[in-house]
Enzyme design. Structure first.
Site, PDB file in Angstrom:
ATOM      1  N   GLU A 132      10.766  42.282 -21.181  1.00 58.91           N
ATOM      2  CA  GLU A 132      10.650  43.410 -22.109  1.00 58.91           C
ATOM      3  C   GLU A 132       9.962  43.015 -23.412  1.00 58.91           C
ATOM      4  OE1 GLU A 132      14.271  45.588 -22.943  1.00 58.91           O
ATOM      5  OE2 GLU A 132      13.889  46.950 -21.279  1.00 58.91           O
ATOM      6  N   HIS A 158      14.937  28.058   0.835  1.00 56.20           N
ATOM      7  CA  HIS A 158      14.821  28.469   2.239  1.00 56.20           C
ATOM      8  C   HIS A 158      14.344  29.910   2.352  1.00 56.20           C
ATOM      9  CE1 HIS A 158      16.671  24.797   3.967  1.00 56.20           C
ATOM     10  NE2 HIS A 158      16.989  24.677   2.679  1.00 56.20           N
ATOM     11  N   LYS A 169      11.789  57.419 -17.811  1.00 58.02           N
ATOM     12  CA  LYS A 169      12.831  58.324 -18.323  1.00 58.02           C
ATOM     13  C   LYS A 169      12.301  59.748 -18.414  1.00 58.02           C
ATOM     14  CE  LYS A 169      15.185  55.039 -21.357  1.00 58.02           C
ATOM     15  NZ  LYS A 169      15.483  54.769 -22.751  1.00 58.02           N
TER      16      LYS A 169
HETATM   17  O1  PA5 Z   1      16.548  45.292 -24.990  1.00 61.56           O
HETATM   18  C1  PA5 Z   1      16.623  46.497 -25.149  1.00 61.56           C
HETATM   19  O2  PA5 Z   1      16.482  47.019 -26.264  1.00 61.56           O
HETATM   20  C2  PA5 Z   1      16.904  47.412 -23.990  1.00 61.56           C
HETATM   21  O3  PA5 Z   1      16.955  46.709 -22.803  1.00 61.56           O
HETATM   22  C3  PA5 Z   1      18.231  48.132 -24.217  1.00 61.56           C
HETATM   23  O4  PA5 Z   1      19.243  47.174 -24.375  1.00 61.56           O
HETATM   24  C4  PA5 Z   1      18.566  49.066 -23.050  1.00 61.56           C
HETATM   25  O5  PA5 Z   1      17.496  49.936 -22.832  1.00 61.56           O
HETATM   26  C5  PA5 Z   1      19.823  49.858 -23.354  1.00 61.56           C
HETATM   27  O6  PA5 Z   1      19.669  50.605 -24.512  1.00 61.56           O
HETATM   28  P1  PA5 Z   1      20.894  51.220 -25.283  1.00 61.56           P
HETATM   29  O7  PA5 Z   1      21.756  50.113 -25.758  1.00 61.56           O
HETATM   30  O8  PA5 Z   1      20.281  51.990 -26.396  1.00 61.56           O
HETATM   31  O9  PA5 Z   1      21.621  52.113 -24.311  1.00 61.56           O
END
Ligand code: PA5
Length: 434
Positions: free
Chosen positions: A282, A303, A417
């Site tokens: 990310e 394996h 989303k």
């Molecule tokens: O690293 C990040 O910001 C994302 O992976 C969030 O943790 C994830 O999308 C969850 O978001 P939230 O805590 O707003 O529900």
């Protein structure tokens, strides 16, 4: 003293340019991180968290953990992405396999499987349980749905008022749907600071409450993170293993090694892999750039994926984690008739055999043109977990800045989303499908 040793002999032999030649660039980027002047600089709160955390809230976390241990058999932790992977990674890293703990920690809201949730509800029927719902935005659909369902289960079991004392909400300090619900109902609340993004939030209540509830020594986690903070607080590549790791993977990427596999030889590392993949995937994967991060658990995956790693397309490199001093071991017994022909290993600990598998695999993969980096960690303990978390976080920030992307946003996550909301008929998304 470094708590992670980084061994780069293999990787260096592949590189046209050695990491040290980038020292002045690293100096600049280090200053950019610490002056908070780079892309996404309003999300650098994690940098100082090992020392600068809210001590009053920390004490409340420990108190809540004790209460949960006292009144619950199960804690359901609801969250997705950075709101669950750090705690899960820590629990697995520190787990004693097959040992039943007094408090069971179960995760939900990280997928939308009705099969999973329906079985979870059945499982909880005859158990006392509490819920820690974690969402920084407070509006993420997966955890929000899971929370609505589990809240109802709690209310049916304990009544609306009693249920409230079993719900712990970890969210933004001022806004979001979860914030509003929690305030309205008077749930105990913990804060994800404004300047700490989800995947950098392990050292906040996001990670610390579930870990403390599982009776893990969170003081030691913080101590490990503090020592890592001190160790990586300067740019000198000869003493900053986190930066050395970041620069080496950057140079391998530049030479066409587009995929990094994080590899361990212990099942306790499997969820550290998942947390690491989320952190790096990310943070770096944007603007059509970034290393694709993958993982494997060896020997198991030797394996399966092992064949590809050895002889498939040559776009891979590996980062191998070695646990140097396993605290538990078994020894291979002797057998009189040696029908299985294993007596040549009699009396040897399994860790010795595992280590030879690691060494042999690294040699084989190097021969197959897959560069290796070796990260040696001492053992599975809370201190090492805290140190490792900070090591990877600091390295990740530098990694993303080296390819000039914002390490702290995730604009691409929105795409699915929007389509999902449109398909579900959520108000405001009607035009998307057209
Ligand atoms: O690293 C990040 O910001 C994302 O992976 C969030 O943790 C994830 O999308 C969850 O978001 P939230 O805590 O707003 O529900």
């Amino acid at each position: 003293m470094a708590h992670i040793n980084i061994e780069l002999k293999d990787a260096r032999s592949f590189l046209n340019v050695q990491p040290e030649s980038l020292q002045s660039k690293v100096n600049d980027l280090h200053n950019m991180i610490h002056n908070k002047s780079g892309k996404g600089n309003d999300y650098l709160g994690w940098l100082d968290l090992p020392y600068q955390y809210d001590k009053d809230e920390y004490n409340r976390i420990l108190k809540a953990a004790k209460k949960i241990q006292k009144d619950s058999q199960v804690l359901v932790v609801i969250g997705i992405g950075g709101s669950y992977l750090g705690a899960k990674a820590g629990l697995e890293f520190l787990a004693e396999p097959f040992v039943k703990n007094n408090l069971e920690i179960i995760f939900a809201g990280h997928q939308m499987s009705g099969h999973y949730l329906s079985n979870l509800l059945d499982y909880l029927k005859d158990k006392d349980f509490s819920v820690n719902v974690i969402s920084k935005s407070g509006t993420t659909t997966e955890p929000a749905i899971a929370f609505r369902i589990l809240k109802k289960a709690l209310e049916e079991k304990y009544g609306v008022e009693q249920a409230k004392s079993r719900i712990y909400a970890t969210t933004d300090a001022k806004r979001g749907a979860l914030f509003t619900v929690a305030k309205e109902n008077g749930y105990e609340m913990f804060v994800i600071p404004d300047d700490v993004g989800g995947r950098y939030s392990v050292l906040t209540a996001v990670g610390l409450l579930p870990l403390a509830a599982a009776n893990i020594d969170t003081n030691q986690i913080l101590k490990g993170a503090q020592d890592a903070y001190d160790r990586f607080n300067h740019p000198d590549l000869s003493q900053n293993e986190a930066y050395l790791y970041a620069v080496t993977r950057y140079l391998l990427y530049k030479q066409g090694k587009k995929i990094e596999m994080l590899v361990g030889y212990e099942p306790n590392l499997l969820y550290l892999n998942e947390w690491w993949k989320q952190l790096y995937g990310e943070s770096e994967g944007k603007d059509n750039k970034g290393i694709f991060v993958a993982s494997a658990g060896f020997s198991t995956d030797l394996h399966s994926l092992g064949q590809y790693i050895q002889e498939g397309e040559r776009h891979l490199f590996e980062t191998v984690i070695q646990v140097v001093n396993p605290t538990k071991d078994v020894f291979i017994p002797e057998e009189k008739n040696d029908l299985d022909e294993l007596n040549y290993l009699k009396g040897k600990p399994l860790s010795y055999v595992n280590l030879q598998a690691l060494k042999g695999t690294m040699m084989a993969h190097k021969d197959g043109l897959v560069p290796n980096m070796l990260l040696q960690i001492p053992r599975f303990d809370a201190y090492t977990f805290g140190y490792l978390v900070y090591f990877f976080e600091k390295a990740c920030a530098l990694s993303a800045y080296l390819i000039d992307v914002n390490p702290f946003n995730q604009p691409g996550v929105e795409a699915y989303k929007k389509n999902m909301f449109a398909l579900l008929g959520k108000k405001g998304y009607e035009n998307i499908l057209k």
